[in-house]
Design a protein around this motif. Structure first.
Motif, PDB file in Angstrom:
ATOM      1  N   LYS A   1    -118.109-119.119 134.204  1.00 24.49           N
ATOM      2  CA  LYS A   1    -117.079-118.231 134.751  1.00 24.49           C
ATOM      3  C   LYS A   1    -117.024-118.313 136.272  1.00 24.49           C
ATOM      4  O   LYS A   1    -116.405-117.474 136.922  1.00 24.49           O
ATOM      5  N   GLY A   2    -117.690-119.334 136.825  1.00 21.90           N
ATOM      6  CA  GLY A   2    -117.589-119.586 138.257  1.00 21.90           C
ATOM      7  C   GLY A   2    -118.680-119.008 139.112  1.00 21.90           C
ATOM      8  O   GLY A   2    -118.584-119.036 140.347  1.00 21.90           O
ATOM      9  N   GLY A   3    -119.760-118.479 138.508  1.00 23.94           N
ATOM     10  CA  GLY A   3    -120.827-117.867 139.287  1.00 23.94           C
ATOM     11  C   GLY A   3    -122.100-118.685 139.323  1.00 23.94           C
ATOM     12  O   GLY A   3    -122.140-119.835 138.860  1.00 23.94           O
ATOM     13  N   LEU A   4    -123.174-118.068 139.854  1.00 29.27           N
ATOM     14  CA  LEU A   4    -124.451-118.766 140.014  1.00 29.27           C
ATOM     15  C   LEU A   4    -125.356-118.625 138.808  1.00 29.27           C
ATOM     16  O   LEU A   4    -126.370-119.315 138.714  1.00 29.27           O
TER      17      LEU A   4
ATOM     18  N   PHE B   1    -114.484-109.431 157.339  1.00 30.28           N
ATOM     19  CA  PHE B   1    -115.365-109.037 156.240  1.00 30.28           C
ATOM     20  C   PHE B   1    -115.916-107.637 156.530  1.00 30.28           C
ATOM     21  O   PHE B   1    -116.195-107.303 157.677  1.00 30.28           O
ATOM     22  N   ASP B   2    -116.057-106.854 155.478  1.00 34.50           N
ATOM     23  CA  ASP B   2    -116.846-105.628 155.631  1.00 34.50           C
ATOM     24  C   ASP B   2    -118.061-105.742 154.718  1.00 34.50           C
ATOM     25  O   ASP B   2    -118.002-106.347 153.642  1.00 34.50           O
ATOM     26  N   TRP B   3    -119.167-105.164 155.162  1.00 37.25           N
ATOM     27  CA  TRP B   3    -120.465-105.352 154.519  1.00 37.25           C
ATOM     28  C   TRP B   3    -120.464-104.938 153.052  1.00 37.25           C
ATOM     29  O   TRP B   3    -120.953-105.664 152.192  1.00 37.25           O
ATOM     30  N   ILE B   4    -119.898-103.783 152.752  1.00 36.17           N
ATOM     31  CA  ILE B   4    -119.947-103.288 151.383  1.00 36.17           C
ATOM     32  C   ILE B   4    -119.184-104.205 150.434  1.00 36.17           C
ATOM     33  O   ILE B   4    -119.670-104.568 149.357  1.00 36.17           O
ATOM     34  N   THR B   5    -117.986-104.617 150.835  1.00 37.35           N
ATOM     35  CA  THR B   5    -117.207-105.531 149.987  1.00 37.35           C
ATOM     36  C   THR B   5    -117.899-106.880 149.866  1.00 37.35           C
ATOM     37  O   THR B   5    -117.888-107.512 148.804  1.00 37.35           O
ATOM     38  N   LEU B   6    -118.539-107.324 150.952  1.00 34.27           N
ATOM     39  CA  LEU B   6    -119.238-108.614 150.934  1.00 34.27           C
ATOM     40  C   LEU B   6    -120.396-108.590 149.930  1.00 34.27           C
ATOM     41  O   LEU B   6    -120.531-109.506 149.107  1.00 34.27           O
ATOM     42  N   ILE B   7    -121.221-107.541 149.971  1.00 38.82           N
ATOM     43  CA  ILE B   7    -122.364-107.527 149.041  1.00 38.82           C
ATOM     44  C   ILE B   7    -121.907-107.256 147.605  1.00 38.82           C
ATOM     45  O   ILE B   7    -122.526-107.736 146.664  1.00 38.82           O
ATOM     46  N   LYS B   8    -120.826-106.495 147.441  1.00 39.78           N
ATOM     47  CA  LYS B   8    -120.289-106.302 146.091  1.00 39.78           C
ATOM     48  C   LYS B   8    -119.892-107.647 145.482  1.00 39.78           C
ATOM     49  O   LYS B   8    -120.213-107.945 144.324  1.00 39.78           O
ATOM     50  N   SER B   9    -119.181-108.468 146.266  1.00 38.37           N
ATOM     51  CA  SER B   9    -118.725-109.767 145.757  1.00 38.37           C
ATOM     52  C   SER B   9    -119.888-110.735 145.603  1.00 38.37           C
ATOM     53  O   SER B   9    -119.944-111.522 144.645  1.00 38.37           O
ATOM     54  N   LEU B  10    -120.870-110.690 146.538  1.00 39.72           N
ATOM     55  CA  LEU B  10    -122.058-111.531 146.406  1.00 39.72           C
ATOM     56  C   LEU B  10    -122.843-111.168 145.145  1.00 39.72           C
ATOM     57  O   LEU B  10    -123.265-112.051 144.383  1.00 39.72           O
ATOM     58  N   ASN B  11    -123.025-109.879 144.913  1.00 40.68           N
ATOM     59  CA  ASN B  11    -123.792-109.445 143.746  1.00 40.68           C
ATOM     60  C   ASN B  11    -123.111-109.847 142.442  1.00 40.68           C
ATOM     61  O   ASN B  11    -123.773-110.217 141.464  1.00 40.68           O
ATOM     62  N   LYS B  12    -121.802-109.778 142.420  1.00 40.71           N
ATOM     63  CA  LYS B  12    -121.073-110.208 141.229  1.00 40.71           C
ATOM     64  C   LYS B  12    -121.160-111.718 141.055  1.00 40.71           C
ATOM     65  O   LYS B  12    -121.376-112.226 139.952  1.00 40.71           O
ATOM     66  N   PHE B  13    -121.022-112.458 142.157  1.00 41.05           N
ATOM     67  CA  PHE B  13    -121.074-113.921 142.125  1.00 41.05           C
ATOM     68  C   PHE B  13    -122.452-114.405 141.672  1.00 41.05           C
ATOM     69  O   PHE B  13    -122.586-115.372 140.929  1.00 41.05           O
ATOM     70  N   ILE B  14    -123.508-113.706 142.102  1.00 42.77           N
ATOM     71  CA  ILE B  14    -124.886-114.102 141.788  1.00 42.77           C
ATOM     72  C   ILE B  14    -125.156-114.040 140.289  1.00 42.77           C
ATOM     73  O   ILE B  14    -125.789-114.947 139.725  1.00 42.77           O
ATOM     74  N   VAL B  15    -124.678-113.004 139.603  1.00 42.88           N
ATOM     75  CA  VAL B  15    -125.030-112.827 138.189  1.00 42.88           C
ATOM     76  C   VAL B  15    -123.964-113.360 137.226  1.00 42.88           C
ATOM     77  O   VAL B  15    -124.227-113.466 136.021  1.00 42.88           O
ATOM     78  N   THR B  16    -122.785-113.718 137.733  1.00 44.47           N
ATOM     79  CA  THR B  16    -121.734-114.246 136.853  1.00 44.47           C
ATOM     80  C   THR B  16    -122.160-115.604 136.290  1.00 44.47           C
ATOM     81  O   THR B  16    -122.710-116.441 137.011  1.00 44.47           O
ATOM     82  N   LYS B  17    -121.932-115.817 135.003  1.00 43.78           N
ATOM     83  CA  LYS B  17    -122.310-117.066 134.354  1.00 43.78           C
ATOM     84  C   LYS B  17    -121.569-118.242 134.994  1.00 43.78           C
ATOM     85  O   LYS B  17    -120.441-118.101 135.459  1.00 43.78           O
ATOM     86  N   GLU B  18    -122.232-119.404 134.983  1.00 45.89           N
ATOM     87  CA  GLU B  18    -121.644-120.559 135.667  1.00 45.89           C
ATOM     88  C   GLU B  18    -120.313-120.978 135.056  1.00 45.89           C
ATOM     89  O   GLU B  18    -119.417-121.441 135.769  1.00 45.89           O
TER      90      GLU B  18
END
Length: 553
Positions: free
Chosen positions: A457-460, A438-455
């Motif tokens: 569409k598979g997000g939180l 894992f690299d930090w920048i890619t990890l937070i990019k994917s976390l940030n997208k996952f956090i706001v994506t509608k459920e």
């Protein structure tokens, strides 16, 4: 003649930038700028001039500005060169936002929420018995006027309009193509309305900025603002503050080093008006053989910053208030709240009586206090903080609110991301040799997208305030004082401690989505923590789809 010229200028400004002139004017000057009249960085490569000002040539044009005649310099028979700059008059120019963006959409002129700003350009006679006046010398004008001059290239036209009966001007840039289209070269350079009079009052020369002609602390310069930078944790709000300071007069400011013009404090639930402004405290003094107890005002950070700003109105001063939402900000500011309304020049629109502050700063408790335009107040707030005070609407209205997004990632000059970190964990529990990096920048990019994506569409399906900024963790790099192992141990401890705890308690627990960041068989934070300590996979396959997508897989 004057009205005909004004009619043409009104038409040009309206057609090029949608500007409707509203003031009355009593003089006009139009000048085509040669290569010697523009800034060095905008000159053609073949230009050899080193001139640093705009030359107003011909004594017939001198009456457009008031100027100081320095006899010891301007006397051609006995001129003293060192007296040339004994007096330098600066006059205020109103710069229009629409015109600036017409000339250069990337201009660094900072209009903030205003349609205009004030720039101060220098005026002086060029040489003894000279038919030339110097306007806007780069070393004797303010930053705004230098940035205004940056709009101009060779053969662009400068239009200056003198506001009737005032030593105050409006200045505009017209690009060469438009100048040719409207035949600006045919306009008389200096065109006054006759039988006009302007009183040049040294106390009110800057657009009547001085509210009290006997007040030596009234403000001459402009620019100050109140601003709050807010956003998710780790988005670089402190980094942004450094850039603001650098861009507003302290080019050499570096975080971590003390600077006399920067006052910084962190607010907290117990922070009060007395911590911000000051209070009367008992002081023990020795008086011969006996001890006296007297009561005196002990100033705090706002009062100290205000006094410093008023001691020299030509230098910027910054009051930095970190974590504003963690204190009852209305109680902290108290009566200072009234000073936060600023006029177009950046000064307090209203002055107030505060005996203690006035006595400390002015030695006169009857003086009214105000925030001058060289004092910038900058606050920060984390949108994800829980159990914090809510800032009321009236207070918010007195600050510019600038959102710092978690998805704005800052790079080094080399193009590499700042504050990146690479770590590996075991991908498959049954295969100890399977490793995923894992690299930090890619990890937070994917976390940030996952956090706001509608459920669906598979997000939180959470809000942006749960996202994570690039500097949520500040990683260390190995150097002569820190070994590679020490840096690696520290950095991974931040991942397994700070990041994982935040994701579990402040993100995942707040989501009602059926999807999860973590593996579904992780039932407690203890289970999660043990896995990450052993460097084993903790992320769900659902989240890993987001991660691999961010990596381009």
């Amino acid at each position: 003649m004057f009205e005909d010229v004004m009619k043409n200028i009104r038409s040009i400004l309206h057609d090029t930038a949608g500007i409707m002139l509203e003031n009355d004017y009593d003089a006009i000057m139009v000048k085509e700028l040669s290569d010697s009249n523009i800034l060095k960085e905008n000159r053609p490569a073949e230009s050899s001039t080193n001139q640093t000002h705009i030359a107003i040539t011909g004594k017939v044009n001198f009456d457009f500005f008031p100027y100081v005649n320095i006899w010891h310099y301007n006397n051609s028979k006995n001129s003293e060169q060192e007296m040339k700059s004994f007096y330098i008059l600066q006059v205020p120019f109103i710069i229009n936002k629409q015109n600036a963006y017409y000339a250069d959409k990337q201009t660094k002129l900072l209009f903030l929420n205003n349609d205009q700003l004030i720039a101060k350009g220098s005026i002086k006679i060029s040489r003894p018995d000279s038919a030339q006046m110097e306007l806007g010398n780069t070393s004797q004008s303010d930053q705004n006027f230098r940035l205004f001059r940056k709009l101009f290239f060779e053969h662009d036209f400068l239009i200056m309009l003198k506001i009737a009966n005032k030593v105050e001007y409006e200045a505009f840039c017209i690009k060469s193509d438009d100048a040719q289209k409207y035949n600006l070269s045919s306009v008389t350079k200096f065109n006054p309305k006759r039988k006009q009079s302007t009183i040049v009052d040294i106390f009110t020369v800057n657009s009547e900025l001085l509210r009290d002609e006997n007040d030596k602390y009234s403000v001459y310069c402009e620019g100050g603002f109140n601003r709050i930078l807010y956003g998710p944790p780790g988005t670089g709000k402190s980094y942004k503050i450094k850039n603001i300071i650098n861009n507003h007069g302290i080019n050499n400011y570096i975080d971590g080093l003390d600077h006399p013009n920067v006052f910084r404090t962190t607010l907290h639930p117990e922070f009060s008006y007395s911590d911000f402004v000051g209070q009367i405290m008992p002081i023990v003094k020795k008086n011969g053989g006996k001890t006296d107890i007297i009561y005196d005002f002990k100033p705090k950070i706002f009062t100290e910053a205000l006094k410093f700003a008023l001691s020299d109105l030509n230098v910027p001063v910054f009051l930095i208030l970190e974590e504003m939402s963690r204190a009852n900000i209305a109680a902290v500011f108290g009566d200072i709240f009234q000073l936060l309304d600023r006029d177009v020049y950046g000064n307090s629109e209203y002055k107030i009586n505060n005996d203690l502050i006035a006595e400390y700063i002015f030695d006169d408790s009857n003086k009214k206090i105000f925030i001058p335009s060289n004092l910038y107040i900058i606050g920060t707030m984390n949108t994800s903080d829980q159990n914090v005070y809510v800032m009321d609407t009236a207070m918010k209205r007195r600050f510019e609110l600038e959102y710092i997004s978690a998805t704005d990632y800052i790079r080094e000059e080399s193009g590499e991301y700042k504050n990146n970190y690479i770590f590996s964990i075991q991908e498959n529990e049954e295969d100890i040799e399977s490793v995923i990096t894992f690299d930090w920048i890619t990890l937070i990019k994917s976390l940030n997208k996952f956090i706001v994506t509608k459920e669906e569409k598979g997000g939180l399906s959470l809000t942006e305030d749960k996202q994570i900024g690039q500097f949520f963790i500040k990683f260390k790099k190995a150097n002569e004082n820190i070994s590679i192992k020490e840096a690696e141990d520290y950095n991974f401890n931040q991942i397994k401690g700070k990041l994982i705890q935040y994701l579990w308690n402040d993100v995942q627990k707040h989501s009602y989505s059926p999807h999860s960041i973590f593996l579904e068989d992780i039932e407690s934070f203890g289970d999660l923590y043990n896995l990450i300590c052993d460097k084993k996979m903790i992320f769900s396959s659902n989240f890993m789809e987001f991660y691999n997508s961010s990596r381009g897989f």
